[in-house]
Design an enzyme around this catalytic site. Structure first.
Site, PDB file in Angstrom:
ATOM      1  N   SER A 166       0.871  -1.445  -0.536  1.00  7.54           N
ATOM      2  CA  SER A 166       0.071  -0.232  -0.452  1.00  7.54           C
ATOM      3  C   SER A 166       0.506   0.553   0.292  1.00  7.54           C
ATOM      4  O   SER A 166       1.355   1.551  -0.954  1.00  7.54           O
ATOM      5  CB  SER A 166      -1.046  -0.062   1.426  1.00  7.54           C
ATOM      6  OG  SER A 166      -1.847   0.831   0.980  1.00  7.54           O
ATOM      7  N   ASP A 222      -9.263  -4.829  -6.083  1.00  8.31           N
ATOM      8  CA  ASP A 222      -8.660  -4.072  -5.714  1.00  8.31           C
ATOM      9  C   ASP A 222      -9.404  -2.365  -5.468  1.00  8.31           C
ATOM     10  O   ASP A 222      -9.602  -1.374  -6.547  1.00  8.31           O
ATOM     11  CB  ASP A 222      -7.386  -3.386  -5.191  1.00  8.31           C
ATOM     12  CG  ASP A 222      -6.754  -2.745  -3.851  1.00  8.31           C
ATOM     13  OD1 ASP A 222      -7.744  -1.629  -3.302  1.00  8.31           O
ATOM     14  OD2 ASP A 222      -5.130  -2.378  -3.811  1.00  8.31           O
ATOM     15  N   HIS A 270      -7.588  -4.790  -1.589  1.00  5.31           N
ATOM     16  CA  HIS A 270      -6.403  -4.097  -1.487  1.00  5.31           C
ATOM     17  C   HIS A 270      -5.764  -5.418  -0.042  1.00  5.31           C
ATOM     18  O   HIS A 270      -4.351  -5.456  -0.112  1.00  5.31           O
ATOM     19  CB  HIS A 270      -7.054  -2.752  -0.413  1.00  5.31           C
ATOM     20  CG  HIS A 270      -5.915  -2.749  -0.191  1.00  5.31           C
ATOM     21  ND1 HIS A 270      -4.862  -2.050  -1.351  1.00  5.31           N
ATOM     22  CD2 HIS A 270      -4.788  -1.808   0.701  1.00  5.31           C
ATOM     23  CE1 HIS A 270      -3.886  -1.322  -0.225  1.00  5.31           C
ATOM     24  NE2 HIS A 270      -3.850  -0.990   0.666  1.00  5.31           N
TER      25      HIS A 270
END
Length: 741
Positions: A599, A675, A707
């Protein structure tokens, strides 16, 4: 970015009993968790007799049931068996998205619950319907509809239950009778009673309706997404592709229109709250005064540099400004407002440069805590005794402790928790008892019941690593990290964490740098339990190293604001300062260094490969990275980089994609193909640019994964793939072999 706070270390605690003393990846990602029981949502019953929690199963670490522990005897029992009580119905798209916002996409069974104020029952949402669980083990179903009931709450007196169904707000009696809709025009782009996307994703506001203390009123948000741009999101799955027309407020584009109304529990007497003439604002928080006579509304400006506390008359909707917080950079939202019975407010502010506690009374401020350290959360207030209990990092930035101060005669805080641990606390309403959750580098999370002096009364979850504990067979090889400091280029002190194998004289070891580096969360350097995945890496001969760079939270505004309008710059310099120190150690092989992040950490991996001198890293692994901040949402991105519609320069400098021509080291790119947080387009943009210059890289994508790329099998596959790549490119490369492809 709550959204970007998924760290690999958070995905790791998992595994089933094993006889071998050497960790394997299969063992790390099996059930039960290697870290032992991992209870969630710890609560004390209104009378303090029971501690309740969601506990995962030994044979299925992703399924949670509701448990209660008698605080006097320590006896534990299951209150709601999610597999027996639930219908097993498939989750609605709305519920799946809410779980994704709360980082619960892989969790099954019970994900939330709420005590009734009389302490006789507990509201439990499960499989799209609502249940009331009694303390005798009986569970009563309240709703049985094909639609999903969302955002369910018990009113403050316990007379009513409220929930959102089909984008309208409903109220039903606590006995399950008298269900009625308070709103009827929900549908299409309009939703009543739920938090909008950015509130859930970035603002830590999960609800869209709020009961007054006497149940006389209910404040309800009305969200209209008509002005939010529609984007096409393609969720690529293993057995097909689904295309969603999703309203997504990307940076620089319009947000939803959020209005606030107050009405009675039957929907009558509706009045609109005056939030001002500017509709391009954020409804940050909503609270009630202690007596329920005043609605307290936090209104945040679009640029997030101003927050007004509004005092609202619930009968008329008229508002006045009680006080205003401002910043030259941005304001961090929090949940530390505590209205007191005398009409004063307890509040935390960063106006001194650090988060501290203030009292607002009769229009005047009194600062109650001081110093170069940060208050994290207010956990309880004993109004009769005059004590405020809070967690903070006063002793050291790498530990968190529970403290108290006298709000009438403030002096130095009193620490209630033991040094050497990271602590969180959940207190009862009177601040007489608390549930303390703690861990250390040598002890997985424990939970104990304590009195107001911090004295431990009973273990709720001792989780001692002995006997048949899942981690017991591996404890002999457990490595505790060392902690230390290095200086940034401006002299700022930076903290690092390092785990090493048992060092042999003359041998140099490869380095695995785990990075996050973003604002708002995701810190790496804390005196907490060491993830079993990192222990596995150490057993494979890696040094594991992390540093919390400027831009990370909990070190004051100057430390965090260093990234303002300049992401991916000071963070890179700080990471390299730590790595420069590490590479000079005689046990480190400077030619075998890998960097990994997920991320924001994936973004940082790319920025490090772009910004470091060639050869600093031999390889990098970026999972679900942001590559173009213009693809991310308004509230998070504009907080740090401003509005690209008026000034695009900070985006051009901060984006990873435009600078990808500087990447010269081995790269593995990984992403979930469904995602909706860091959308898959972030990776495809980067792939296209790398391919356009014929730069070789490796990639692994996950059909249907969001995600978190959750699920035991997928996580095992992801880390197998990653470590195979790192073995080939870094660990098994000969010393001093260089970094050329």
């Amino acid at each position: 970015m709550r959204s970007l706070i998924l760290l690999a270390a958070a995905v790791i605690a998992a595994a089933a009993p094993a006889r071998a003393e050497r960790l394997t990846l299969e063992r790390v990602f099996a059930s039960p968790s290697l870290s032992g029981p991992t209870p969630r949502m710890l609560r004390l019953s209104p009378d303090g007799r029971l501690a309740t929690m969601l506990r995962n199963r030994p044979d299925d670490r992703e399924r949670y049931d509701l448990w209660a522990v008698d605080t006097s005897t320590g006896q534990a029992r299951m209150l709601v068996d999610s597999a027996r009580v639930g219908t097993g119905a498939a989750l609605s798209e709305d519920e799946m998205m809410r779980r994704e916002r709360a980082r619960l996409s892989g969790v099954r069974g019970i994900v939330s619950y709420q005590w009734a104020p009389d302490g006789r029952s507990i509201l439990v949402p499960l499989d799209g319907d609502l249940y009331l669980a009694g303390l005798d083990g009986n569970v009563r179903r309240i709703t049985a509809t094909p639609e999903t009931e969302l955002d369910a709450q018990v009113s403050k007196t316990g007379r009513y239950l409220s929930f959102v169904r089909d984008q309208n707000l409903y109220v039903v009696g606590a006995d399950g009778t008298g269900e009625h809709a308070l709103t009827t025009d929900g549908g299409g782009t309009v939703t009543w009673g739920s938090a909008e996307f950015v509130a859930q994703e970035e603002m830590d506001r999960r609800t869209g309706h709020w009961w007054s203390p006497d149940d006389r009123y209910i404040a309800v948000a009305r969200v209209d997404e008509a002005r939010v741009n529609v984007v096409t999101r393609t969720a690529i799955g293993a057995d097909g592709t689904r295309v969603y027309q999703q309203r997504y407020p990307a940076a620089g584009t319009p947000n939803a229109l959020v209005e606030l109304y107050v009405m009675r529990p039957d929907g009558s007497g509706r009045v609109k709250v005056d939030l001002g003439d500017d509709t391009d604002i954020y409804l940050a928080r909503v609270n009630w005064s202690a007596d329920g006579h005043v609605l307290l509304v936090q209104r945040e400006s679009r640029d997030q540099k101003r927050l007004d506390m509004l005092s609202v008359d619930p009968a008329t909707g008229r508002s006045t400004i009680l006080f205003t917080e401002t910043s030259d950079h941005w304001l961090n939202l929090h949940d530390n407002l505590r209205p007191l019975r005398d009409g004063s407010l307890i509040w935390t502010s960063e106006r001194s440069g650090y988060s501290h506690i203030y009292r607002f009374r009769d229009g005047r401020w009194t600062q109650l805590t001081h110093g170069d350290w940060a208050v994290k959360s207010i956990d309880g207030i004993d109004e009769a005794g005059g004590r405020i209990y809070f967690t903070a990092n006063m002793d050291t930035p790498i530990e968190q402790h529970l403290y108290w101060i006298d709000m009438n005669h403030p002096a130095a805080p009193h620490r209630l928790t033991e040094a050497g641990w990271w602590n969180d606390a959940e207190m009862d309403g009177a601040a007489r008892r608390m549930l303390v959750t703690r861990s250390s580098p040598a002890q997985p999370p424990q939970v104990y019941l304590a009195d107001a002096t911090g004295r431990r009364l009973a273990w709720i979850e001792e989780n001692r690593v002995a006997g048949d504990h899942p981690y017991a067979p591996f404890m002999a090889d457990h490595v505790a990290p060392t902690f230390g400091t290095v200086r940034a280029d401006d002299g700022t002190m930076l903290y690092y964490k390092m785990l090493t194998p048992r060092l042999e004289p003359g041998r140099r070891y490869p380095v695995f740098v785990q990075v996050y580096g973003g604002p708002g969360g995701g810190r790496q350097v804390m005196r907490t339990w060491v993830s079993p995945l990192q222990e596995y890496l150490v057993q494979q001969g890696w040094i594991v190293f992390s540093i919390d760079n400027r831009g990370s939270p909990d070190r004051g505004t100057r430390f965090e604001n260093a990234i303002y309008h300049a992401m991916g710059q000071v963070e890179v310099r700080d990471q390299l300062a730590g790595l420069d120190w590490l590479r000079r150690q005689d046990f480190v092989d400077p030619d075998r260094v890998a960097v990994f992040g997920w991320s924001y950490g994936g973004y940082m991996t790319l920025r490090l490969l772009e910004g470091a001198p060639r050869g600093t890293f031999r390889a990098g692994v970026a999972v679900a990275p942001v590559t173009r901040w213009e693809l991310y949402d308004t509230h998070y991105t504009e907080r740090y980089l401003g509005n690209p519609a008026t000034d695009s320069a900070p985006y051009e400098e901060s984006d990873a994609a435009p600078h990808s021509d500087r990447i010269a080291d081995h790269l593995l790119l990984m992403h979930g193909m469904a995602d909706d947080n860091v959308v898959f387009e972030n990776s495809t943009v980067l792939m296209g640019l790398l391919q356009a210059r014929s730069f070789p890289f490796e990639t692994m994508v996950y059909p249907g994964a969001t995600h978190a790329i959750s699920g035991e099998a997928r996580q095992l596959h992801l880390y197998r793939t990653m470590f195979d790549f790192l073995d080939r490119t870094v660990r098994n490369a000969s010393e001093g072999a260089g970094n050329a492809h």
